[in-house]
Design a protein around this motif. Structure first.
Motif, PDB file in Angstrom:
ATOM      1  N   LEU A 121       0.756  -1.148   0.007  1.00 50.26           N
ATOM      2  CA  LEU A 121       0.079  -0.079  -0.112  1.00 50.26           C
ATOM      3  C   LEU A 121       1.073   1.232   0.022  1.00 50.26           C
ATOM      4  CD1 LEU A 121      -2.480  -1.051   2.928  1.00 50.26           C
ATOM      5  CD2 LEU A 121      -3.001  -0.991   0.330  1.00 50.26           C
ATOM      6  N   PRO A 122       0.379   2.366  -0.620  1.00 58.56           N
ATOM      7  CA  PRO A 122       1.388   3.611  -0.796  1.00 58.56           C
ATOM      8  C   PRO A 122       1.084   4.302   0.717  1.00 58.56           C
ATOM      9  CG  PRO A 122      -0.602   3.906  -2.213  1.00 58.56           C
ATOM     10  CD  PRO A 122      -0.691   2.595  -1.535  1.00 58.56           C
ATOM     11  N   ILE A 123       1.151   3.776   1.711  1.00 63.07           N
ATOM     12  CA  ILE A 123       0.773   4.634   2.908  1.00 63.07           C
ATOM     13  C   ILE A 123       1.993   3.972   3.914  1.00 63.07           C
ATOM     14  CG2 ILE A 123      -1.761   4.672   2.520  1.00 63.07           C
ATOM     15  CD1 ILE A 123      -1.798   2.613   4.819  1.00 63.07           C
ATOM     16  N   SER A 124       2.243   5.090   4.996  1.00 66.43           N
ATOM     17  CA  SER A 124       3.334   5.019   6.101  1.00 66.43           C
ATOM     18  C   SER A 124       2.832   3.896   7.057  1.00 66.43           C
ATOM     19  CB  SER A 124       3.377   6.259   6.820  1.00 66.43           C
ATOM     20  OG  SER A 124       4.269   5.997   7.963  1.00 66.43           O
ATOM     21  N   THR A 125       3.914   3.152   7.441  1.00 65.02           N
ATOM     22  CA  THR A 125       3.462   1.959   8.515  1.00 65.02           C
ATOM     23  C   THR A 125       3.073   2.535   9.641  1.00 65.02           C
ATOM     24  OG1 THR A 125       5.399   0.751   7.415  1.00 65.02           O
ATOM     25  CG2 THR A 125       4.678   0.104   9.798  1.00 65.02           C
ATOM     26  N   ALA A 126       3.493   3.975   9.821  1.00 63.10           N
ATOM     27  CA  ALA A 126       3.166   4.675  11.139  1.00 63.10           C
ATOM     28  C   ALA A 126       1.367   4.433  11.239  1.00 63.10           C
ATOM     29  CB  ALA A 126       3.153   6.284  11.133  1.00 63.10           C
ATOM     30  N   TRP A 127       0.581   4.350  10.164  1.00 64.77           N
ATOM     31  CA  TRP A 127      -0.824   4.336  10.293  1.00 64.77           C
ATOM     32  C   TRP A 127      -1.282   3.070  11.263  1.00 64.77           C
ATOM     33  CZ3 TRP A 127      -3.995   8.017  10.079  1.00 64.77           C
ATOM     34  CH2 TRP A 127      -3.663   9.423   9.140  1.00 64.77           C
ATOM     35  N   MET A 128      -0.210   1.950  11.113  1.00 62.18           N
ATOM     36  CA  MET A 128      -0.657   0.925  12.015  1.00 62.18           C
ATOM     37  C   MET A 128      -0.805   1.123  13.680  1.00 62.18           C
ATOM     38  SD  MET A 128      -1.034  -2.659  11.760  1.00 62.18           S
ATOM     39  CE  MET A 128      -0.117  -3.362  10.401  1.00 62.18           C
ATOM     40  N   TYR A 129      -0.002   2.255  13.817  1.00 58.08           N
ATOM     41  CA  TYR A 129       0.105   2.605  15.304  1.00 58.08           C
ATOM     42  C   TYR A 129      -0.880   3.763  15.749  1.00 58.08           C
ATOM     43  CZ  TYR A 129       3.978  -0.616  14.603  1.00 58.08           C
ATOM     44  OH  TYR A 129       4.728  -1.712  14.321  1.00 58.08           O
ATOM     45  N   VAL A 130      -1.076   4.421  14.850  1.00 54.64           N
ATOM     46  CA  VAL A 130      -2.185   5.613  15.012  1.00 54.64           C
ATOM     47  C   VAL A 130      -3.297   5.371  16.033  1.00 54.64           C
ATOM     48  CG1 VAL A 130      -3.642   7.544  13.991  1.00 54.64           C
ATOM     49  CG2 VAL A 130      -1.429   7.093  12.909  1.00 54.64           C
ATOM     50  N   PRO A 131      -3.970   4.181  15.810  1.00 52.33           N
ATOM     51  CA  PRO A 131      -5.117   4.108  16.956  1.00 52.33           C
ATOM     52  C   PRO A 131      -4.899   3.891  18.256  1.00 52.33           C
ATOM     53  CG  PRO A 131      -4.772   2.385  15.186  1.00 52.33           C
ATOM     54  CD  PRO A 131      -4.090   3.321  14.726  1.00 52.33           C
ATOM     55  N   LEU A 132      -3.457   3.424  18.524  1.00 54.18           N
ATOM     56  CA  LEU A 132      -3.076   3.450  19.824  1.00 54.18           C
ATOM     57  C   LEU A 132      -2.957   4.702  20.571  1.00 54.18           C
ATOM     58  CD1 LEU A 132      -0.062   0.841  19.432  1.00 54.18           C
ATOM     59  CD2 LEU A 132      -2.261   0.141  20.537  1.00 54.18           C
ATOM     60  N   LEU A 133      -3.093   5.776  19.809  1.00 59.33           N
ATOM     61  CA  LEU A 133      -2.961   7.180  20.778  1.00 59.33           C
ATOM     62  C   LEU A 133      -4.356   7.457  21.136  1.00 59.33           C
ATOM     63  CD1 LEU A 133      -1.667   9.538  21.716  1.00 59.33           C
ATOM     64  CD2 LEU A 133      -1.831  10.535  19.275  1.00 59.33           C
ATOM     65  N   PRO A 134      -5.448   7.467  20.334  1.00 68.54           N
ATOM     66  CA  PRO A 134      -6.762   7.542  21.038  1.00 68.54           C
ATOM     67  C   PRO A 134      -7.110   6.614  22.073  1.00 68.54           C
ATOM     68  CG  PRO A 134      -6.891   7.204  18.575  1.00 68.54           C
ATOM     69  CD  PRO A 134      -5.511   7.305  19.001  1.00 68.54           C
ATOM     70  N   ALA A 135      -6.884   5.353  21.698  1.00 72.18           N
ATOM     71  CA  ALA A 135      -7.378   4.445  22.552  1.00 72.18           C
ATOM     72  C   ALA A 135      -6.454   4.615  24.015  1.00 72.18           C
ATOM     73  CB  ALA A 135      -6.729   3.017  22.118  1.00 72.18           C
ATOM     74  N   GLY A 136      -5.149   4.953  23.812  1.00 65.75           N
ATOM     75  CA  GLY A 136      -4.532   5.109  25.214  1.00 65.75           C
ATOM     76  C   GLY A 136      -5.252   6.285  26.048  1.00 65.75           C
ATOM     77  N   LEU A 137      -5.404   7.177  25.190  1.00 65.11           N
ATOM     78  CA  LEU A 137      -5.825   8.568  25.859  1.00 65.11           C
ATOM     79  C   LEU A 137      -7.542   8.397  26.309  1.00 65.11           C
ATOM     80  CD1 LEU A 137      -4.406  11.351  23.494  1.00 65.11           C
ATOM     81  CD2 LEU A 137      -3.715  10.871  25.596  1.00 65.11           C
ATOM     82  N   LEU A 138      -8.210   7.620  25.816  1.00 65.71           N
ATOM     83  CA  LEU A 138      -9.504   7.553  26.182  1.00 65.71           C
ATOM     84  C   LEU A 138      -9.322   6.399  27.215  1.00 65.71           C
ATOM     85  CD1 LEU A 138     -12.773   7.356  24.651  1.00 65.71           C
ATOM     86  CD2 LEU A 138     -12.241   5.028  25.498  1.00 65.71           C
ATOM     87  N   THR A 139      -8.679   5.579  27.425  1.00 60.58           N
ATOM     88  CA  THR A 139      -8.213   4.891  28.527  1.00 60.58           C
ATOM     89  C   THR A 139      -8.150   5.477  29.823  1.00 60.58           C
ATOM     90  OG1 THR A 139      -7.978   2.888  27.350  1.00 60.58           O
ATOM     91  CG2 THR A 139      -7.310   2.662  29.749  1.00 60.58           C
ATOM     92  N   LEU A 140      -6.998   6.417  29.550  1.00 61.75           N
ATOM     93  CA  LEU A 140      -6.607   7.408  30.699  1.00 61.75           C
ATOM     94  C   LEU A 140      -7.843   8.266  31.128  1.00 61.75           C
ATOM     95  CD1 LEU A 140      -4.259   8.715  32.183  1.00 61.75           C
ATOM     96  CD2 LEU A 140      -3.844  10.263  30.354  1.00 61.75           C
ATOM     97  N   VAL A 141      -8.257   8.990  30.174  1.00 66.25           N
ATOM     98  CA  VAL A 141      -9.299   9.787  30.681  1.00 66.25           C
ATOM     99  C   VAL A 141     -10.533   9.045  31.401  1.00 66.25           C
ATOM    100  CG1 VAL A 141     -11.218  11.227  29.755  1.00 66.25           C
ATOM    101  CG2 VAL A 141      -8.797  11.731  28.937  1.00 66.25           C
TER     102      VAL A 141
END
Length: 163
Positions: A121-141
């Protein structure tokens, strides 16, 4: 006002999860059919992996919001109100810490992988890890909100949540 926003965001999470399920099913079906026709689509495996990670993180966020994660409360329910509240505070503090750690390290993973492109796919591998940020923040909040509720309530076990 805040409650209306929270309800709206909860529904948005559920709609996004539903859309990802449909996209995942379509991607897997396209891969199966293309292989059966001896013309495999190279991108379907990689896209399926990305969609599964995103779907898992959305499921995590939905379960966090609904307090639907698996918890074994057999021993906690045997406790008197004050020790019960102490264990609940400890559990929520640990959950908040987990959310903070996941969010913190997800930023590192996103930055580290931002310049790496996927194979098919012509996308960055970083997109695999992007959903961890909101999931972690939502868990924290969510854990901090639960801690606030515990701190502002009289000592005792809460009433069971309505379905």
């Amino acid at each position: 006002m805040i409650r209306a926003w929270v309800v709206w965001l909860d529904r948005l999470l559920q709609l996004a999860a539903g859309a990802l399920i449909v996209a995942l099913l379509g991607t897997v079906l396209a891969g199966v059919v293309s292989r059966a026709l001896n013309h495999p689509l190279s991108w379907t495996d990689e896209a399926s992996g990305f969609l599964m990670v995103w779907l898992a993180c959305l499921g995590w966020m939905i379960a966090t919001r609904q307090s639907a994660h698996i918890r074994i409360r057999a021993f906690q329910e045997l406790l008197h109100p004050r020790p019960w509240q102490g264990t609940e505070i400890t559990i929520q503090a640990a959950t908040a810490l987990l959310g903070a750690v996941v969010a913190w390290y997800s930023v590192h993973l996103i930055r580290t992988n931002s310049d790496i492109e996927t194979l098919a796919l012509p996308i960055s591998t970083a997109w695999m890890y992007v959903p961890l940020l909101p999931a972690g923040l939502l868990t924290l909040v969510q854990a901090l909100v639960e801690l606030w509720r515990l701190a502002t309530r009289r000592v005792g076990k809460p009433e069971p949540l309505a379905p």
